[in-house]
Every structure is written in C-alpha cells, then in structure tokens.
Design an enzyme around this catalytic site. Structure first.
Site, short mmCIF file in Angstrom:
data_model
loop_
_atom_site.label_atom_id
_atom_site.label_comp_id
_atom_site.label_asym_id
_atom_site.label_seq_id
_atom_site.Cartn_x
_atom_site.Cartn_y
_atom_site.Cartn_z
N CYS A 9 -38.66 -2.74 -7.48
CA CYS A 9 -38.71 -1.48 -6.33
C CYS A 9 -38.11 -2.21 -5.14
O CYS A 9 -37.42 -3.31 -5.23
CB CYS A 9 -39.94 -0.87 -6.16
SG CYS A 9 -41.17 -2.14 -5.43
N ASN A 37 -41.75 -4.49 -3.59
CA ASN A 37 -42.64 -5.17 -4.44
C ASN A 37 -43.88 -5.20 -3.90
O ASN A 37 -44.83 -6.22 -4.23
CB ASN A 37 -42.00 -6.63 -4.64
CG ASN A 37 -42.63 -7.26 -5.74
OD1 ASN A 37 -42.82 -8.54 -5.83
ND2 ASN A 37 -43.13 -6.50 -6.87
N CYS A 75 -45.91 -1.63 -4.17
CA CYS A 75 -46.63 -0.53 -4.52
C CYS A 75 -45.90 -0.29 -6.18
O CYS A 75 -46.86 -0.79 -6.80
CB CYS A 75 -46.07 0.69 -3.77
SG CYS A 75 -46.47 0.54 -2.19
N ARG A 76 -45.06 0.03 -6.31
CA ARG A 76 -44.37 0.56 -7.74
C ARG A 76 -44.43 -0.46 -8.81
O ARG A 76 -44.76 -0.36 -9.54
CB ARG A 76 -43.07 1.47 -7.38
CG ARG A 76 -43.43 2.61 -6.74
CD ARG A 76 -42.12 3.39 -6.48
NE ARG A 76 -41.10 2.65 -5.81
CZ ARG A 76 -40.04 2.95 -5.37
NH1 ARG A 76 -39.31 4.03 -5.99
NH2 ARG A 76 -39.23 2.34 -4.69
N SER A 77 -43.72 -1.57 -8.30
CA SER A 77 -43.35 -2.60 -9.30
C SER A 77 -44.47 -3.39 -9.60
O SER A 77 -44.60 -3.67 -10.76
CB SER A 77 -42.18 -3.61 -8.72
OG SER A 77 -42.24 -4.20 -7.58
N ASP A 129 -42.38 7.13 -5.03
CA ASP A 129 -42.82 6.08 -4.17
C ASP A 129 -43.77 6.74 -3.32
O ASP A 129 -43.84 7.30 -2.67
CB ASP A 129 -41.59 6.04 -3.53
CG ASP A 129 -41.86 4.54 -2.31
OD1 ASP A 129 -42.74 4.17 -2.34
OD2 ASP A 129 -40.86 4.35 -1.88
#
Length: 158
Positions: A14, A17, A19-21, A129
C-alpha cells in the site's frame, strides 16, 4: 495463481505500510496457518514516510480484535530486490499497482496484481483506505483483506 514446487512468497503493498498492507499480511499469515500451508509473507509501502514505524494503532486494534498481534511489524519501503524475492506482489489499490509497475526493474520476476482481483465480485476494486477515517473503516479494510486471504489460500490449495 497455482501451487508449484516453488514455495510462494507474497508481498502486499500500500502507500505507507501502516494500515492496509500490514492487515493483509496478518490475514494471510492466519489463513495459511489454519490451512497448514507455508509461504513467505511480508508487506511494504511505496512511500517512505513510515519506514521503521509500527502499524497505525487503529490497525493494531482491529488486528487484535481478530486475534492477531501486529505490534512488532515495522513499516518498510518496496525495494528492487522485492521484485525478484517474491513470486507475487499484490497492490492494495490502482495507484500503488501503477507505481509498482513503474518501479519494477528489468529483471523482475514477481507477478504484479491488484489484491481484490482475487475475490469474486470485487475484481478491479481497491482495498478501502481507512487512514483518514474512523474505526469503522478499519473493520471494512479487515473484511476485505481477510476475504482476499481466504481466496488466496484457496488458490494455493488447488
């Protein structure tokens, strides 16, 4: 993606690095463990703002809520070597996929794809996101990355 003699190695990417990933990494690690499968799994960002930082506290909270401790994860930026080290690199949105394609060195061997292309009915969609929103966004993100992790494990088992 099909199984082969080579152990799969998967990188989730993302922007920052945090939150999402990292959530995608945690979800896949959990689903692989449940299935008794092994793979090299990591996460990274295209940006360098959070290198060395732990995941966002809200990401840590949603991971804990789902039984996973990601407090020891640390942000890192995608490196050229990642395009050779990993068999698959999954971007969490279109912008990061485009950035990865631009950055891929000439000798890249990793397959690049959008993560939610793995989930039937979600093809072409970005992972939400949650960074600028509230707690609820992290629940949505977790649901999406967990669905993708389940789909990825199913492909690895076939």
């Amino acid at each position: 993606m099909t199984s082969s003699a080579i152990q799969p190695s998967i990188l989730f990417v993302c922007l920052g690095n945090i939150c999402r990933s990292p959530l995608a990494e945690a979800a896949l690690r959990a689903r692989l463990e449940e299935a008794g499968l092994e793979a090299d799994v990591d996460s990274a960002g295209t940006g360098d703002w959070h290198v060395g930082s732990p995941p966002d506290p809200r990401a840590q909270s949603i991971a804990r809520l789902n039984g996973h401790d990601i407090a020891a994860y640390r942000g890192r930026q995608v490196q050229d070597a990642d395009f050779r080290r990993f068999t698959h690199i999954f971007a969490l949105d279109h912008e990061n996929l485009a950035e990865l394609k631009d950055r891929a060195p000439a000798d890249a061997t990793a397959r690049l794809a959008l993560l939610l292309d793995l989930v039937e009915g979600m093809e072409g969609e970005p992972v939400a996101d949650p960074y600028f929103g509230g707690e609820e966004g992290f629940h949505t993100t977790w649901d999406q990355v967990d669905r993708a992790a389940r789909a990825l494990v199913a492909r690895l088992q076939s």
